[in-house]
Each structure stands twice: as C-alpha cells, then as structure tokens.
Design a protein around this motif. Structure first.
Motif, mmCIF file in Angstrom:
data_model
loop_
_atom_site.group_PDB
_atom_site.id
_atom_site.type_symbol
_atom_site.label_atom_id
_atom_site.label_comp_id
_atom_site.label_asym_id
_atom_site.label_seq_id
_atom_site.Cartn_x
_atom_site.Cartn_y
_atom_site.Cartn_z
ATOM 1 N N PRO A 77 0.802 -1.228 0.000
ATOM 2 C CA PRO A 77 0.000 0.000 0.000
ATOM 3 C C PRO A 77 0.830 1.271 0.000
ATOM 4 C CG PRO A 77 0.037 -0.964 2.186
ATOM 5 C CD PRO A 77 0.733 -1.946 1.286
ATOM 6 N N VAL A 78 2.090 1.171 0.484
ATOM 7 C CA VAL A 78 2.954 2.348 0.556
ATOM 8 C C VAL A 78 4.320 1.993 -0.022
ATOM 9 C CG1 VAL A 78 1.783 3.357 2.544
ATOM 10 C CG2 VAL A 78 3.675 1.769 2.907
ATOM 11 N N GLU A 79 5.055 3.032 -0.361
ATOM 12 C CA GLU A 79 6.405 2.848 -0.904
ATOM 13 C C GLU A 79 7.435 2.705 0.209
ATOM 14 O OE1 GLU A 79 9.067 5.076 -4.416
ATOM 15 O OE2 GLU A 79 7.234 5.976 -3.633
ATOM 16 N N VAL A 80 7.254 3.464 1.278
ATOM 17 C CA VAL A 80 8.142 3.405 2.445
ATOM 18 C C VAL A 80 7.273 3.274 3.687
ATOM 19 C CG1 VAL A 80 9.872 4.632 3.812
ATOM 20 C CG2 VAL A 80 9.923 4.790 1.316
ATOM 21 N N ARG A 81 7.570 2.285 4.499
ATOM 22 C CA ARG A 81 6.795 2.059 5.714
ATOM 23 C C ARG A 81 7.060 3.158 6.743
ATOM 24 N NH1 ARG A 81 2.478 -1.566 5.775
ATOM 25 N NH2 ARG A 81 2.830 -3.063 4.070
ATOM 26 N N ALA A 82 6.337 3.091 7.844
ATOM 27 C CA ALA A 82 6.315 4.181 8.821
ATOM 28 C C ALA A 82 7.596 4.236 9.641
ATOM 29 C CB ALA A 82 5.108 4.035 9.732
ATOM 30 N N GLN A 83 8.707 4.570 9.001
ATOM 31 C CA GLN A 83 9.957 4.874 9.687
ATOM 32 C C GLN A 83 10.019 6.404 9.749
ATOM 33 O OE1 GLN A 83 13.052 3.038 7.383
ATOM 34 N NE2 GLN A 83 11.755 1.283 6.917
ATOM 35 N N GLU A 84 9.528 6.980 10.823
ATOM 36 C CA GLU A 84 9.140 8.381 10.813
ATOM 37 C C GLU A 84 10.254 9.338 10.395
ATOM 38 O OE1 GLU A 84 6.793 9.954 13.803
ATOM 39 O OE2 GLU A 84 5.399 8.276 13.879
ATOM 40 N N ASP A 85 11.434 9.216 10.969
ATOM 41 C CA ASP A 85 12.494 10.160 10.633
ATOM 42 C C ASP A 85 12.898 10.034 9.169
ATOM 43 O OD1 ASP A 85 12.466 11.096 13.190
ATOM 44 O OD2 ASP A 85 14.136 9.850 13.875
ATOM 45 N N HIS A 86 13.138 8.809 8.723
ATOM 46 C CA HIS A 86 13.566 8.585 7.349
ATOM 47 C C HIS A 86 12.480 9.013 6.360
ATOM 48 C CE1 HIS A 86 14.935 6.717 3.668
ATOM 49 N NE2 HIS A 86 13.839 5.968 3.642
ATOM 50 N N LEU A 87 11.231 8.626 6.598
ATOM 51 C CA LEU A 87 10.138 8.911 5.673
ATOM 52 C C LEU A 87 9.933 10.412 5.513
ATOM 53 C CD1 LEU A 87 7.800 7.987 3.893
ATOM 54 C CD2 LEU A 87 6.401 7.756 5.956
ATOM 55 N N ALA A 88 9.904 11.151 6.603
ATOM 56 C CA ALA A 88 9.698 12.596 6.534
ATOM 57 C C ALA A 88 10.832 13.279 5.781
ATOM 58 C CB ALA A 88 9.544 13.178 7.935
ATOM 59 N N ARG A 89 12.080 12.897 6.073
ATOM 60 C CA ARG A 89 13.224 13.512 5.392
ATOM 61 C C ARG A 89 13.210 13.202 3.900
ATOM 62 N NH1 ARG A 89 16.241 11.528 9.839
ATOM 63 N NH2 ARG A 89 17.068 9.887 8.483
ATOM 64 N N TRP A 90 12.904 11.945 3.566
ATOM 65 C CA TRP A 90 12.902 11.524 2.161
ATOM 66 C C TRP A 90 11.839 12.274 1.363
ATOM 67 C CZ3 TRP A 90 9.236 7.858 -0.187
ATOM 68 C CH2 TRP A 90 9.582 7.519 -1.497
ATOM 69 N N LEU A 91 10.604 12.330 1.887
ATOM 70 C CA LEU A 91 9.537 13.016 1.165
ATOM 71 C C LEU A 91 9.785 14.517 1.076
ATOM 72 C CD1 LEU A 91 6.373 11.150 2.509
ATOM 73 C CD2 LEU A 91 7.422 10.933 0.253
ATOM 74 N N THR A 92 10.316 15.106 2.139
ATOM 75 C CA THR A 92 10.633 16.531 2.109
ATOM 76 C C THR A 92 11.685 16.836 1.054
ATOM 77 O OG1 THR A 92 10.051 16.835 4.439
ATOM 78 C CG2 THR A 92 11.545 18.457 3.464
ATOM 79 N N ARG A 93 12.729 16.004 1.001
ATOM 80 C CA ARG A 93 13.799 16.216 0.024
ATOM 81 C C ARG A 93 13.284 16.060 -1.403
ATOM 82 N NH1 ARG A 93 16.779 12.605 1.726
ATOM 83 N NH2 ARG A 93 16.491 10.986 0.149
ATOM 84 N N ARG A 94 12.456 15.051 -1.662
ATOM 85 C CA ARG A 94 12.005 14.764 -3.018
ATOM 86 C C ARG A 94 10.916 15.730 -3.490
ATOM 87 N NH1 ARG A 94 13.072 10.008 -5.421
ATOM 88 N NH2 ARG A 94 12.320 11.203 -7.218
ATOM 89 N N THR A 95 10.058 16.185 -2.598
ATOM 90 C CA THR A 95 8.955 17.058 -3.004
ATOM 91 C C THR A 95 9.265 18.538 -2.843
ATOM 92 O OG1 THR A 95 7.947 17.046 -0.798
ATOM 93 C CG2 THR A 95 7.276 15.294 -2.339
ATOM 94 N N GLN A 96 10.324 18.869 -2.092
ATOM 95 C CA GLN A 96 10.633 20.262 -1.762
ATOM 96 C C GLN A 96 9.475 20.910 -1.000
ATOM 97 O OE1 GLN A 96 13.834 21.683 -2.510
ATOM 98 N NE2 GLN A 96 14.089 19.472 -2.788
#
Length: 259
Positions: A140-159
């Motif tokens: 259902p998701v590309e990255v599971r709920a690893q909160e620190d990693h997920l937030a940093r990754w999406l922030t970096r990719r989406t700006q």
C-alpha cells in the motif's frame, strides 16, 4: 528456430482485457512469466484501470442527456441497439479518458479567479491515488512508517515541508507514504489505518496558482475529501468515512501543519 517475437502493447492490452484466443493468451501468459518487467508494467495498467473504473464507472449507468443523444444519430437511421451501444461507449470512453487526463494534466487557469474550478485537478489526483493504493494489502505504501527517514525523504524529493501527522487520538496509525507524479514536481501521499482496517490518505503537493486557500469538502460516491492550502502546500484528505469523522481528522492535520 527463431525466438518468438515479444508482444506489443496492443497485444498486452488485449491479454489484460481477455480478448485473445486461448492459444495466444497462453503464449503471452508464458512471456509475462518469463519477463517480470513486462508483467509489472501490465499489473500497473490493471491497477490504473481498476481505479478509474471505481471512480468513473458509475457514469455509464446515468441517463444519457438529450443533447448527447441527438447528434449521435441525426440524419442516419440506426437500430436502437446500435444507438444504445454508441452512447454507452461514448460515456465509458469519455469517463475513463477524462479520469486519466485529470491524473496526468494540470488544469490551466484562464487568467482570472472566476476561471479557477471549484474542485482543483489535484484533488481528483488525490482521489484517484487513494482509490489506487488503499485496497492494496501487500504494497500500500512505498516506504513504511519509519518516521524520521520517511519525513526527510519526502521533504527532500517534493521540496515541501512534509510532516507525519499524529492521528492516534482519532484512532489512526501511520502506515507509511509514497511519492506521486504531479505537474509541478513530485507530490506525496501519507496513509493511515485504524484498528478495523479502514484507511485514509493525505495528499500533499505544491498548490496551483490562484487556487483559493479555503477549506472545502467534496463527496465522490462513498469517498469524502477535505482539501485546503496552507503555508505554500496543498492538502487533500481522502477517506470513506462519515463527514464528521473525516472532519475531525482534517482538523487534527490542520493543527499540526508545519509553521
């Protein structure tokens, strides 16, 4: 002996729709088993088809407007079954094509606030992405709920300042997130689930020019959507929940938005 020719997209589409003779169907099935990349591509087509049908299929059951009926057979005597088939085909094709276009193309504003649609195109993309990924039990998701990693990754990719909202007080836990294609760079989808397995998604993307920031609600069948713009980010919360419960989630998200 010459190797068999790979099936083209037309043949793969016919295989997916069950339109091939048994021998040809079996040949392409064997090809897909031996070529995982092609099989994955066909699976993506199937997922898109099913999501579009879920959103737009009911249009085919609506009465045909008189304005559409007249031009179809004006000046030509066609039997009733042929006219009905033409109208049904027009509605289904138009609905599916429109759904696909709304996912990949952004509405171009006509230069005035009055020209901006009440429901921006990115809200339709949020609804389509919700319908596409929520039923998936394995991925259902590309990255599971690893909160620190997920937030940093999406922030970096989406700006965008992506924050993982805490909705536990409302009964929902974070499943994870994924990147989504959008017209002005990648968007993001966060998925949450309650104890009963009910899922909601939050779609984040750069807001369209001239789109009002007002808090709005839309209903599409049993799917409800709250959407708004705040702090340079567009938000769309989607879920098949009563409006009051979805509103409580939207308010919790709004209160936790990045400063």
């Amino acid at each position: 002996m010459n190797a068999p020719l790979p099936p083209d997209d037309t043949q793969l589409g016919a295989w997916l729709d069950g339109e091939l003779p048994p021998a040809e169907h079996d040949r392409i099935s064997a090809w897909l088993e031996a070529h995982p990349a092609d099989a994955q591509r066909v699976q993506a087509w199937a997922a898109d088809r099913d999501a579009l049908r879920a959103l737009w299929g009911p249009v085919a059951d609506e009465p045909v407007p008189a304005a559409l009926q007249r031009p179809l057979w004006r000046g030509t005597a066609r039997p009733a079954w042929a006219r009905a088939a033409m109208v049904a085909g027009l509605l289904i094709t138009g609905a599916l094509a429109g759904g696909g276009a709304v996912w990949w193309q952004q509405h171009e504003a006509a230069g005035s606030v009055a020209a901006v649609p009440i429901e921006p195109a990115w809200v339709q993309r949020a609804a389509l992405a919700h319908s596409l990924y929520v039923p998936d039990q394995r991925h259902p998701v590309e990255v599971r709920a690893q909160e620190d990693h997920l937030a940093r990754w999406l922030t970096r990719r989406t700006q965008l300042p992506v924050k993982l909202f805490d909705l536990r007080a409302q009964g929902f836990a974070l499943v994870g997130g994924r990147l989504l294609p959008d017209t002005d760079g990648p968007g993001a989808q966060l998925m949450y689930q309650d104890d009963s397995g009910q899922r909601v998604t939050v779609y984040l993307r750069k807001p369209d020019p001239q789109v009002p920031a007002a808090f709005r609600y839309e209903q599409q069948g049993d799917l409800g959507l709250f959407y708004w713009v705040e702090g340079g980010c567009g938000y769309a919360l989607a879920g098949s929940l009563p409006r009051e419960r979805l509103l409580a989630l939207a308010e919790a998200i709004y209160q936790q938005q990045p400063e």
